[in-house]
Design a protein around this motif. Structure first.
Motif, mmCIF file in Angstrom:
data_model
loop_
_atom_site.group_PDB
_atom_site.id
_atom_site.type_symbol
_atom_site.label_atom_id
_atom_site.label_comp_id
_atom_site.label_asym_id
_atom_site.label_seq_id
_atom_site.Cartn_x
_atom_site.Cartn_y
_atom_site.Cartn_z
ATOM 1 N N LEU A 37 0.826 -1.208 0.000
ATOM 2 C CA LEU A 37 0.000 0.000 0.000
ATOM 3 C C LEU A 37 0.863 1.262 0.000
ATOM 4 N N SER A 38 2.044 1.190 0.601
ATOM 5 C CA SER A 38 2.931 2.356 0.665
ATOM 6 C C SER A 38 3.907 2.414 -0.505
ATOM 7 N N TYR A 56 1.440 5.972 -6.238
ATOM 8 C CA TYR A 56 1.248 4.726 -5.500
ATOM 9 C C TYR A 56 0.843 3.611 -6.465
ATOM 10 N N ARG A 95 -4.426 5.572 -3.354
ATOM 11 C CA ARG A 95 -5.245 5.775 -2.172
ATOM 12 C C ARG A 95 -6.608 6.325 -2.532
ATOM 13 N N PRO A 103 -14.020 3.775 -0.949
ATOM 14 C CA PRO A 103 -12.719 3.096 -0.901
ATOM 15 C C PRO A 103 -12.835 1.591 -1.016
ATOM 16 N N ARG A 120 -7.096 -3.508 -3.775
ATOM 17 C CA ARG A 120 -6.094 -3.511 -2.737
ATOM 18 C C ARG A 120 -5.355 -4.847 -2.769
ATOM 19 N N GLU A 173 -6.889 -0.405 6.017
ATOM 20 C CA GLU A 173 -7.097 0.826 5.259
ATOM 21 C C GLU A 173 -6.954 2.050 6.153
ATOM 22 N N GLU A 209 -2.229 4.866 8.534
ATOM 23 C CA GLU A 209 -1.740 6.021 7.784
ATOM 24 C C GLU A 209 -0.570 5.608 6.897
#
Length: 386
Positions: A206-207, A232, A236, A246, A251, A381, A384
């Protein structure tokens, strides 16, 4: 569903006496309300801490730690690689090239927009295990398999949201990204490490950001030098699809560990709970890109240690206590499912398979609306990123 025999027997069986095993099994098998050693409910996960972007020099990274002190760190690196395309594929007309999409060449690469699973490489390091030992090799493949699979968009044509990780690595027909996912478990596993490693990998991806592409079409790739403009790999938010929630965004998948004890289904089991499990199931899920539901990507069974544990000896069968009052008063109960005699307080490991209805119930609890799978993904999710 592929059954896999684990050489490490679900990762280091704890030293528990037959009497303790029997008591633990009886507590977990209580109808409707199992009593877990740490007081959790059947669907409650252990508390954890998580943070992302902790490793410099990587495209993405994350760390997750459980309350028992077990921690995992995942780093993701990416490099540009040339895609091998057969000469015949390059000579095909445009329509034939589109039909060619999805076919592999002799070197295992693809000259299409679908990507290829070999573009994702994963390595797992666990203290006390060699890289080629059964546990890290098995865990690596079990995590990589659902990761590279595509999530269908249901034929809606929404290419921005469709596809798994491998499709996101395509730059054009001649170039692609290769991802290296390095997973490190920082201490000896206190329980089967699969859920911890899966959650950490999920957050690391995710990062993960890739440099913004400035070239167009089939040109050699040219990227923006400004890292602040990097994008990304799993956005996001969808700028052009801001009306979508979302939950509709693609994901990375997560793999959950589920066990059954008697008629009860228990999530995120501890090492002691796995020791008495009737069956251990690893379920990999991801969100369907065209609906607000979860999709089952893979399901594997893992041999529980209970099958290798020696049974206890009843007083009535023990020559040291034969003829004693306790042996005479000991009452045996016939197990209707196995036909064997069960003596209260004496450990008898389960023999045979598991009911299909039990497997179906375990999967349903993961996939159903508002189920455990959705709770886990929503919790991740909320971490942060960036």
């Amino acid at each position: 569903m592929a059954a896999q025999r684990q050489a490490s027997s679900a990762s280091q069986t704890p030293h528990i006496s037959p009497a303790e095993l029997s008591y633990l099994y009886t507590s977990l098998a209580l109808p409707g309300s199992p009593i877990r050693p740490d007081g959790r409910s059947p669907t409650q996960f252990r508390p954890l801490t998580a943070e992302t972007d902790i490793l410099p020099g990587t495209n993405g990274s994350a760390r997750v730690g459980f309350a028992d002190g077990t921690q995992a760190i995942v780093g993701v690196k990416a490099e540009v690689e040339k895609t091998v395309v057969t000469a015949d594929a390059l000579k095909l007309p445009q329509q034939a090239k589109d039909d060619y999409a999805g076919n592999e060449d002799g070197d295992g690469n693809q000259g299409s927009s679908t990507g290829h699973g070999s573009w994702v490489q994963m390595s797992i390091e666990i203290p006390g295990f060699r890289d080629d030992d059964a546990l890290p090799v098995f865990l690596s493949e079990m995590m990589r398999e659902p990761l590279v699979e595509s999530v269908s968009n249901g034929g809606s044509g929404n290419d921005e949201m469709a596809g798994g990780l491998k499709k996101r690595l395509v730059i054009n027909k001649r170039w692609h990204w290769r991802l290296y996912i390095d997973v490190l478990l920082l201490s000896q596993p206190q329980s089967y490490p699969l859920p911890l490693l899966s959650l950490t990998t999920h957050l690391a991806l995710l990062s993960t950001r890739l440099p913004k592409l400035k070239s167009k079409g089939e040109e050699d790739p040219f990227f923006d030098d400004d890292w602040g403009a990097a994008e990304y790999i799993y956005p996001r938010a969808l700028k052009s699809k801001s009306h979508l929630s979302p939950s509709h965004q693609v994901r990375p998948p997560v793999t959950l560990l589920v066990i059954s004890v008697g008629e009860n289904v228990i999530f995120d089991p501890s090492r002691e709970e796995i020791a008495v499990a009737d069956t251990v199931l690893a379920v990999s899920v991801a969100r369907d890109s065209d609906s607000d539901t979860l999709k089952l990507l893979s399901m594997r069974t893992i041999d529980p240690p209970s099958r290798l544990t020696q049974p206890g000896v009843a007083n009535s069968e023990n020559v040291a206590t034969l003829g004693s009052t306790a042996a005479a008063e000991e009452a045996a109960i016939l197990n209707p499912s196995t036909g064997e005699e069960e003596v209260p307080g004496v450990w008898r490991p389960r023999r045979g398979g598991v009911k299909r209805s039990t497997i179906a119930r375990m999967v349903k609890l993961v996939l159903q609306k508002g189920g455990v799978g959705e709770e886990v993904l929503e919790g991740l999710e909320g971490v942060e990123v960036g």
